[in-house]
Design a protein around this motif. Structure first.
Motif, PDB file in Angstrom:
ATOM      1  N   ASN A   1       0.663  -0.996   0.085  1.00 35.75           N
ATOM      2  CA  ASN A   1       0.016   0.012  -0.046  1.00 35.75           C
ATOM      3  C   ASN A   1       0.872   1.298   0.107  1.00 35.75           C
ATOM      4  OD1 ASN A   1      -2.399  -1.535   0.116  1.00 35.75           O
ATOM      5  ND2 ASN A   1      -2.251  -1.538   2.391  1.00 35.75           N
ATOM      6  N   ILE A   2       0.354   2.273  -0.672  1.00 32.44           N
ATOM      7  CA  ILE A   2       1.154   3.506  -0.703  1.00 32.44           C
ATOM      8  C   ILE A   2       0.119   4.448  -0.066  1.00 32.44           C
ATOM      9  CG2 ILE A   2       2.274   5.042  -2.315  1.00 32.44           C
ATOM     10  CD1 ILE A   2       3.661   2.671  -2.432  1.00 32.44           C
ATOM     11  N   GLU A   3       0.818   5.207   0.775  1.00 34.94           N
ATOM     12  CA  GLU A   3       0.133   6.611   1.221  1.00 34.94           C
ATOM     13  C   GLU A   3       0.843   7.817   1.061  1.00 34.94           C
ATOM     14  OE1 GLU A   3      -0.085   6.047   5.553  1.00 34.94           O
ATOM     15  OE2 GLU A   3      -1.357   4.542   5.539  1.00 34.94           O
ATOM     16  N   VAL A   4       0.242   8.898   0.341  1.00 35.27           N
ATOM     17  CA  VAL A   4       0.716   9.952  -0.246  1.00 35.27           C
ATOM     18  C   VAL A   4       0.014  11.186   0.806  1.00 35.27           C
ATOM     19  CG1 VAL A   4       1.064  11.549  -2.112  1.00 35.27           C
ATOM     20  CG2 VAL A   4       1.148   9.004  -2.449  1.00 35.27           C
ATOM     21  N   ILE A   5       0.880  12.186   1.117  1.00 35.88           N
ATOM     22  CA  ILE A   5       0.453  13.148   1.919  1.00 35.88           C
ATOM     23  C   ILE A   5       1.016  14.328   1.254  1.00 35.88           C
ATOM     24  CG2 ILE A   5       0.289  14.388   4.124  1.00 35.88           C
ATOM     25  CD1 ILE A   5       1.204  11.558   5.564  1.00 35.88           C
ATOM     26  N   SER A   6       0.230  15.210   0.816  1.00 31.30           N
ATOM     27  CA  SER A   6       0.612  16.545  -0.001  1.00 31.30           C
ATOM     28  C   SER A   6       0.401  17.763   0.767  1.00 31.30           C
ATOM     29  CB  SER A   6      -0.086  16.643  -1.367  1.00 31.30           C
ATOM     30  OG  SER A   6       0.582  15.696  -2.262  1.00 31.30           O
ATOM     31  N   PHE A   7       1.472  18.442   0.982  1.00 29.36           N
ATOM     32  CA  PHE A   7       1.406  19.729   1.754  1.00 29.36           C
ATOM     33  C   PHE A   7       1.345  20.986   0.781  1.00 29.36           C
ATOM     34  CE2 PHE A   7       3.385  16.570   4.490  1.00 29.36           C
ATOM     35  CZ  PHE A   7       2.849  16.698   5.884  1.00 29.36           C
ATOM     36  N   TYR A   8       0.268  21.419   0.542  1.00 35.60           N
ATOM     37  CA  TYR A   8      -0.017  22.553  -0.260  1.00 35.60           C
ATOM     38  C   TYR A   8      -0.987  23.472   0.423  1.00 35.60           C
ATOM     39  CZ  TYR A   8       1.824  20.495  -4.329  1.00 35.60           C
ATOM     40  OH  TYR A   8       2.498  19.931  -5.291  1.00 35.60           O
ATOM     41  N   ARG A   9      -0.851  25.085   0.413  1.00 41.22           N
ATOM     42  CA  ARG A   9      -1.660  25.868   0.907  1.00 41.22           C
ATOM     43  C   ARG A   9      -2.946  25.597   0.144  1.00 41.22           C
ATOM     44  NH1 ARG A   9       2.484  29.287  -0.158  1.00 41.22           N
ATOM     45  NH2 ARG A   9       1.164  30.097  -1.926  1.00 41.22           N
TER      46      ARG A   9
ATOM     47  N   PHE B   1      -4.435  15.711   1.305  1.00 39.79           N
ATOM     48  CA  PHE B   1      -3.818  17.217   1.456  1.00 39.79           C
ATOM     49  C   PHE B   1      -3.503  17.542   2.585  1.00 39.79           C
ATOM     50  CE2 PHE B   1      -4.138  16.778  -3.094  1.00 39.79           C
ATOM     51  CZ  PHE B   1      -3.259  17.459  -3.784  1.00 39.79           C
ATOM     52  N   VAL B   2      -2.815  18.344   3.017  1.00 39.75           N
ATOM     53  CA  VAL B   2      -2.614  19.143   4.298  1.00 39.75           C
ATOM     54  C   VAL B   2      -2.188  20.477   4.129  1.00 39.75           C
ATOM     55  CG1 VAL B   2      -1.547  19.313   6.689  1.00 39.75           C
ATOM     56  CG2 VAL B   2      -2.203  17.142   5.825  1.00 39.75           C
ATOM     57  N   ASP B   3      -2.917  21.547   4.532  1.00 41.88           N
ATOM     58  CA  ASP B   3      -2.545  22.871   4.503  1.00 41.88           C
ATOM     59  C   ASP B   3      -1.526  23.271   5.700  1.00 41.88           C
ATOM     60  OD1 ASP B   3      -2.399  25.719   4.359  1.00 41.88           O
ATOM     61  OD2 ASP B   3      -4.346  26.038   3.676  1.00 41.88           O
ATOM     62  N   PRO B   4      -0.320  23.386   5.389  1.00 39.57           N
ATOM     63  CA  PRO B   4       0.693  23.749   6.528  1.00 39.57           C
ATOM     64  C   PRO B   4       0.399  24.860   7.407  1.00 39.57           C
ATOM     65  CG  PRO B   4       1.648  23.122   4.611  1.00 39.57           C
ATOM     66  CD  PRO B   4       0.306  23.448   4.095  1.00 39.57           C
TER      67      PRO B   4
ATOM     68  N   GLU C   1       4.911  19.759  11.125  1.00 34.85           N
ATOM     69  CA  GLU C   1       5.969  19.574  11.911  1.00 34.85           C
ATOM     70  C   GLU C   1       6.020  18.059  12.284  1.00 34.85           C
ATOM     71  OE1 GLU C   1       7.501  20.900  16.527  1.00 34.85           O
ATOM     72  OE2 GLU C   1       5.475  21.662  15.644  1.00 34.85           O
ATOM     73  N   LYS C   2       5.030  17.254  12.335  1.00 37.02           N
ATOM     74  CA  LYS C   2       5.071  15.792  12.497  1.00 37.02           C
ATOM     75  C   LYS C   2       5.757  15.142  11.778  1.00 37.02           C
ATOM     76  CE  LYS C   2       1.909  11.889  12.803  1.00 37.02           C
ATOM     77  NZ  LYS C   2       0.385  11.527  12.730  1.00 37.02           N
ATOM     78  N   TYR C   3       5.728  15.489  10.157  1.00 35.83           N
ATOM     79  CA  TYR C   3       6.511  14.756   9.353  1.00 35.83           C
ATOM     80  C   TYR C   3       7.731  15.627   9.059  1.00 35.83           C
ATOM     81  CZ  TYR C   3       2.136  12.109   8.777  1.00 35.83           C
ATOM     82  OH  TYR C   3       1.204  11.253   9.038  1.00 35.83           O
ATOM     83  N   GLY C   4       8.091  16.642   9.458  1.00 37.48           N
ATOM     84  CA  GLY C   4       9.259  17.305   9.300  1.00 37.48           C
ATOM     85  C   GLY C   4       9.206  18.038   7.898  1.00 37.48           C
ATOM     86  N   VAL C   5       8.024  18.560   7.571  1.00 34.80           N
ATOM     87  CA  VAL C   5       8.237  19.284   6.325  1.00 34.80           C
ATOM     88  C   VAL C   5       8.197  20.659   6.535  1.00 34.80           C
ATOM     89  CG1 VAL C   5       6.446  19.977   4.292  1.00 34.80           C
ATOM     90  CG2 VAL C   5       6.302  17.427   5.347  1.00 34.80           C
ATOM     91  N   THR C   6       9.161  21.532   5.839  1.00 36.11           N
ATOM     92  CA  THR C   6       9.265  22.519   6.381  1.00 36.11           C
ATOM     93  C   THR C   6       9.104  23.781   4.857  1.00 36.11           C
ATOM     94  OG1 THR C   6      11.694  22.317   5.377  1.00 36.11           O
ATOM     95  CG2 THR C   6      11.299  22.248   7.818  1.00 36.11           C
ATOM     96  N   SER C   7       8.474  23.253   4.050  1.00 34.18           N
ATOM     97  CA  SER C   7       8.180  23.892   2.623  1.00 34.18           C
ATOM     98  C   SER C   7       7.044  23.763   1.991  1.00 34.18           C
ATOM     99  CB  SER C   7       9.321  23.966   1.917  1.00 34.18           C
ATOM    100  OG  SER C   7       9.600  22.492   1.210  1.00 34.18           O
ATOM    101  N   TYR C   8       6.323  24.580   1.221  1.00 31.64           N
ATOM    102  CA  TYR C   8       5.060  24.221   0.602  1.00 31.64           C
ATOM    103  C   TYR C   8       5.519  23.444  -0.635  1.00 31.64           C
ATOM    104  CZ  TYR C   8       3.298  28.117   3.597  1.00 31.64           C
ATOM    105  OH  TYR C   8       3.117  29.124   4.525  1.00 31.64           O
ATOM    106  N   ARG C   9       4.355  22.869  -1.311  1.00 37.29           N
ATOM    107  CA  ARG C   9       4.550  21.847  -2.512  1.00 37.29           C
ATOM    108  C   ARG C   9       5.691  21.022  -2.298  1.00 37.29           C
ATOM    109  NH1 ARG C   9       5.781  25.572  -7.401  1.00 37.29           N
ATOM    110  NH2 ARG C   9       5.384  23.767  -8.553  1.00 37.29           N
ATOM    111  N   THR C  10       5.278  20.086  -1.141  1.00 35.23           N
ATOM    112  CA  THR C  10       6.079  18.911  -0.720  1.00 35.23           C
ATOM    113  C   THR C  10       5.310  18.026  -0.573  1.00 35.23           C
ATOM    114  OG1 THR C  10       7.798  20.171   0.501  1.00 35.23           O
ATOM    115  CG2 THR C  10       7.723  17.933   1.104  1.00 35.23           C
ATOM    116  N   THR C  11       5.379  16.920  -1.132  1.00 35.20           N
ATOM    117  CA  THR C  11       4.762  15.412  -1.209  1.00 35.20           C
ATOM    118  C   THR C  11       5.440  14.464  -0.695  1.00 35.20           C
ATOM    119  OG1 THR C  11       3.404  16.178  -2.983  1.00 35.20           O
ATOM    120  CG2 THR C  11       3.311  13.998  -2.791  1.00 35.20           C
ATOM    121  N   LEU C  12       4.954  13.641   0.420  1.00 30.09           N
ATOM    122  CA  LEU C  12       5.519  12.668   1.103  1.00 30.09           C
ATOM    123  C   LEU C  12       4.823  11.508   0.416  1.00 30.09           C
ATOM    124  CD1 LEU C  12       6.028  13.626   4.553  1.00 30.09           C
ATOM    125  CD2 LEU C  12       7.465  14.015   2.848  1.00 30.09           C
ATOM    126  N   VAL C  13       5.782  10.371  -0.166  1.00 34.56           N
ATOM    127  CA  VAL C  13       5.287   8.848  -0.668  1.00 34.56           C
ATOM    128  C   VAL C  13       5.994   8.114   0.390  1.00 34.56           C
ATOM    129  CG1 VAL C  13       5.050   7.567  -2.483  1.00 34.56           C
ATOM    130  CG2 VAL C  13       5.526   9.870  -2.887  1.00 34.56           C
TER     131      VAL C  13
END
Length: 517
Positions: free
Chosen positions: A119-127, A154-157, A165-177
């Motif tokens: 299974n693949i989970e994708v979280i996209s951090f976009y405004r 999608f998650v709006d940072p 912060e939980k996933y260590g994302v510090t910039s917009y337009r970042t997608t975690l696979v």
């Protein structure tokens, strides 16, 4: 007094309309918007209360009854549309009508997704108002439509900084696979990058492709015209590691070598090197030989032990002129359809300065000629006539096309003479021989299907069947991407408000004519 109340009623409708439009565009019920809508509601109630007798008399008329019937029919029609829309959510078919299939995933990506075992989970951090968010959402939706194993959200940072912060994302337009404990980060909206991330998180190992050096081979670090930097980049995008190999310094071909590539050597291999390569093949290794005309005759003869015959010639193809090339660039459109590398391959390929490669076809042993030049070609053996520009086909000396350029074979490994036990899988060596190394240098790799053909061949040698396909080409188009607010603005002022105003004008015209009678 009633005249002033009528003005207040009209003002109430205006306030409701203004508040509703602002909310529809911003999609946020702020205090000023709520105040406008509430004031409009109060003034409308006041108007209805004061004019209740007149309203009752109007609505009890025959025309109103007819209007009510029409409204019921309209409601039924709208209800049918809603049911159809709800059914389309569950039973949907996507049709890409763009000329370049911009919104269609490549055959390679679809093949990888359909073969997923994890299974693949994708979280996209976009405004929420990020202009490129829709492009990423369209891309992720295309992936999820292929397999239920691919899910995304999608998650709006700005609204949920804790998630970022939980996933260590510090910039917009970042997608975690993510898949299990593995995680890859993707920046921007790219099918190529997203598919590569899927490969990385689902593969248990990264296979290594070694390129032999020390004999004048094409360098994977060179960005010159005849270099192989583009080859290295392409292989790494397939989630394959690329390394150089100076075999004279090693006791044997490294154990982690999935594919050994010998590309365009200008000098013969030393006997010790050839012995190490033979031992590697005998224990089940895979080797890609790309040998140019009039080079390494000893290595060419050695390949005869495996059934491959490399001609001391150059293929001439008169059809090349049609495509703007010279006669020394054979055009290949004929492929072996019973081999996985080329069974679905339909792109043209170009092999500049190629020699002939022939092999006796044996499907039982997996021996095939994968690619051949056309009927208008021949293998020229008179080198002097060729250098003088006087080459011509000579019956009995030259070979009339089609002429083989690429051949492959799978051979049972010789590392053990013992018969495998029942149920034990046999080990096979895989060899591919191409009579040209220039077809994928930095100059020629992007010609037609050259890149795809090379990558498919390496994928077969590396036993990565799901990577054998046609990769997506860049579209070169830039779509118009609107923010969420801009999209809603266009929808309301282009779809909702103009028809509403026309409808109101029609009703007003009807009532005015009726009152004039």
């Amino acid at each position: 007094m009633k005249q002033y109340v009528s003005y207040l009623g009209l003002l109430g409708l205006v306030l409701l309309a203004v508040g509703g439009v602002i909310y529809a565009v911003q999609w946020e019920m702020s205090t000023p918007v709520a105040a406008l809508i509430w004031a409009g509601v109060l003034l409308s109630i006041l108007f209805l209360y004061v004019n209740f007798p007149e309203m009752k008399r109007v609505f009890s008329g025959r025309s109103v009854k007819y209007g009510a019937n029409a409204a019921v029919m309209a409601a039924v029609f709208i209800g049918i549309l809603v049911i159809v829309a709800l059914m389309s959510i569950k039973y949907k078919t996507r049709v890409d009508l763009t000329s370049t299939n911009r919104y269609t995933l490549s055959a390679q990506t679809q093949k990888i997704l359909k073969g997923l075992k994890k299974n693949i989970e994708v979280i996209s951090f976009y405004r929420s108002d990020e202009r490129t968010r829709q492009a990423m959402e369209d891309l992720l939706q295309s992936y999820s439509s292929v397999t239920p194993r691919f899910t995304y959200w999608f998650v709006d940072p700005d609204r949920k900084p804790g998630e970022a912060e939980k996933y260590g994302v510090t910039s917009y337009r970042t997608t975690l696979v993510k898949s299990g404990a593995r995680q890859e980060t993707v920046s921007y909206e790219s099918e190529e990058k997203l598919t590569n991330a899927v490969l990385k998180v689902t593969r248990d190992e990264v296979k290594t492709v070694y390129f032999l050096k020390g004999h004048g081979e094409n360098s994977v670090d060179s960005d010159q015209k005849d270099g192989y930097k583009a080859v290295k980049d392409s292989l790494e995008k397939e989630n394959l590691a690329v390394k150089d190999l100076l075999l004279i310094e090693k006791d044997s071909v490294p154990q982690d070598c999935a594919v050994l590539v010998i590309s365009g050597p200008k000098k013969e291999l030393l006997p010790a090197e050839l012995k190490k390569i033979t031992e590697y093949i005998d224990r089940g290794g895979s080797v890609l030989f790309m040998l140019d005309p009039y080079t390494v005759p000893e290595l060419s003869r050695h390949l005869g032990e495996y059934g491959f015959k490399l001609g001391n010639d150059i293929i001439i193809d008169t059809l090349s002129k049609v495509f703007g090339a010279n006669y020394l660039v054979p055009v290949v459109t004929s492929y072996e359809k019973e081999h996985p590398v080329t069974e679905n391959f339909s792109l043209m390929t170009f092999f500049p300065l190629s020699r002939s490669v022939t092999v006796e076809r044996n499907p039982a042993k997996g021996v095939y000629t994968l690619a051949s030049s056309g009927a208008s070609s021949w293998a020229e053996t008179d080198r002097k006539a060729l250098e003088d520009g006087k080459a011509d086909f000579t019956e009995g000396r030259d070979t009339r096309g089609p002429v083989g350029i690429v051949a492959v074979g799978a051979f049972e490994a010789k590392r053990s003479k013992e018969t495998p036990a029942d149920g034990e899988k046999k080990t096979y060596s895989r060899i591919a021989v191409i009579g040209d190394s220039d077809f994928v240098n930095n100059t020629n790799i992007n010609l037609a299907g050259n890149r795809d053909f090379f990558l498919n061949t390496v994928s077969w040698l590396a036993e990565e069947a799901d990577l054998i396909s046609i990769r997506k080409k860049p579209t070169g188009l830039t779509p118009i991407i609107l923010t969420t607010a801009q999209g809603r603005f266009v929808f309301w002022f282009g779809v909702v408000i103009p028809p509403s105003l026309i409808a109101i004008a029609g009703i007003g015209f009807f009532l005015k004519r009726r009152s004039a009678k």
